[in-house]
Design an enzyme around this catalytic site. Structure first.
Site, PDB file in Angstrom:
ATOM      1  N   CYS A 156     -64.530  29.568 -33.875  1.00 23.93           N
ATOM      2  CA  CYS A 156     -65.018  29.255 -32.531  1.00 23.93           C
ATOM      3  C   CYS A 156     -66.347  29.960 -32.276  1.00 23.93           C
ATOM      4  CB  CYS A 156     -63.995  29.688 -31.485  1.00 23.93           C
ATOM      5  SG  CYS A 156     -64.505  29.320 -29.789  1.00 23.93           S
ATOM      6  N   PRO A 157     -67.426  29.219 -32.081  1.00 23.25           N
ATOM      7  CA  PRO A 157     -68.716  29.870 -31.818  1.00 23.25           C
ATOM      8  C   PRO A 157     -68.762  30.578 -30.477  1.00 23.25           C
ATOM      9  CG  PRO A 157     -68.890  27.490 -31.545  1.00 23.25           C
ATOM     10  CD  PRO A 157     -67.537  27.752 -32.120  1.00 23.25           C
TER      11      PRO A 157
END
Length: 369
Positions: A156-157
């Site tokens: 997840c950025p």
């Protein structure tokens, strides 16, 4: 030395860039705090009782959101145990063999004593060439982190971290509390947003903060509700995001419900047995991340049976996960022994005994005793 130096600079720049989405979220949240607390509650709300209630409730949501977000970001994604890594002798053996069949024989010998039931789509042992290890079930290699992650869901950025076994509960709570945070802001800001369009607010800078606060909270609520709903569905089915797109493959073939144990057990596998820890960003998930019980009825002939009666003691929530040494399969028994046997027959006497109940491929079916 020049290539290594340029490569080091490139990696350092990438690490800095990866924090930009987190910085963006932090700035948005910091502005929302100022807009809601200062511009809305202190400057615009006139009723003292309403002001106190809004501030107290807001800070509860804000604290739980920040806590869950912090835990999701800074909880290190867990990697496979050393038992899954190849020894120096095994690495040399793989390098000497040119044929894929011979390499698979070596990997099968290594995986024989490991709790591994998933395969590649072609039926081969799942092996990570970069990490030089036999992949545990539900483990995948993250190209961003460049390491294998236990029960990897996705990278997840927005948290600059891999979401997997060690922090999936935190990620779910982060989605929940961020959704509640946005819904609360939108609901309490609505009446003042309406006053903005009816010229019921004094002509100060607060009116613009109130307007944009409502827009931002509403838009984030829509996106977060869909994402949170999707992950609730994944939890109910005991699937990761990767498994939802590609079903895990076992010896008998792909099975998208291979790890599903029913809603109650699926939920407890992520959130744990103790209800008091469910709403808190404290680690309470079941298992060790390296082995998982399955609902498959076809027993894997290559895996030895595991004693059903073993029930490891509960570890207190919040304590760092201490992975056991061999045998690793013992961590599965806890999920399979919660008051009833998984070998109950749901059909009549005429049903085939091989299809009675559900069990792990490494578990001995006991419906004949």
């Amino acid at each position: 030395m020049a290539p290594s130096g340029s490569g080091s600079i490139k990696r350092s720049c990438q690490r800095v860039l990866y924090w930009i989405p987190v910085l963006f979220i932090t700035i948005i949240v910091a502005w929302s705090y100022y807009a809601y607390v200062v511009q809305l509650c202190i400057e615009s709300v006139e009723n003292i009782g309403e002001k106190i209630v809004c501030l107290l409730a807001y800070h509860i949501f804000f604290f739980m959101f920040a806590w869950a977000y912090w835990q999701t970001i800074f909880t290190k994604a867990m990697n496979p145990l050393k038992e899954f890594h190849l020894s120096y002798v095994d690495k040399e053996g793989l390098e000497r063999e040119d044929r894929g069949e011979s390499q698979q024989e070596i990997l099968k010998r290594i995986a024989k004593d490991l709790p591994i039931y998933t395969r590649t789509m072609s039926g081969a042992i799942r092996f990570c060439d970069r990490c030089q290890l036999v992949k545990p079930d539900r483990c995948h290699h993250c190209s961003v982190c460049d390491k294998c992650i236990l029960k990897m869901d996705h990278h997840c950025p927005w948290v600059n971290n891999c979401v997997g076994f060690s922090n999936y509960k935190f990620f779910m709570l982060f989605l929940l509390y961020s959704l509640l945070y946005c819904l609360f802001i939108a609901a309490t800001d609505l009446q003042y947003f309406i006053k903005f369009w009816t010229n019921g607010l004094p002509d100060t800078q607060a009116k613009f903060h109130i307007m944009f606060l409502f827009f931002a909270a509403s838009m984030f609520s829509v996106s977060l509700s869909s994402l949170f709903g999707y992950h609730c569905w994944l939890v109910s089915k005991n699937r990761s995001t990767l498994e939802a797109f590609r079903a895990p493959a076992f010896r008998h073939g792909a099975d998208k419900n291979g790890f599903s144990l029913g809603f109650n057990k699926n939920f407890r596998q992520v959130f744990g047995d103790e209800k008091k820890y469910w709403p808190l960003p404290i680690f309470s998930s079941q298992g060790d991340g390296c082995s998982f019980p399955t609902c498959l009825v076809n027993q894997d002939p290559e895996q030895p049976p595991t004693p059903v009666g073993f029930n490891p003691p509960n570890k207190p929530a919040g304590e760092t996960t201490a992975f056991p040494a061999k045998p690793l399969r013992e961590s599965q028994s806890r999920l399979l022994n919660s008051g009833q046997s998984w070998t109950e027959s749901e059909g009549g006497e005429g049903e085939d005994k091989d299809t009675q109940g559900t069990s792990n491929p490494a578990m001995t079916i006991e419906n004949e005793t």
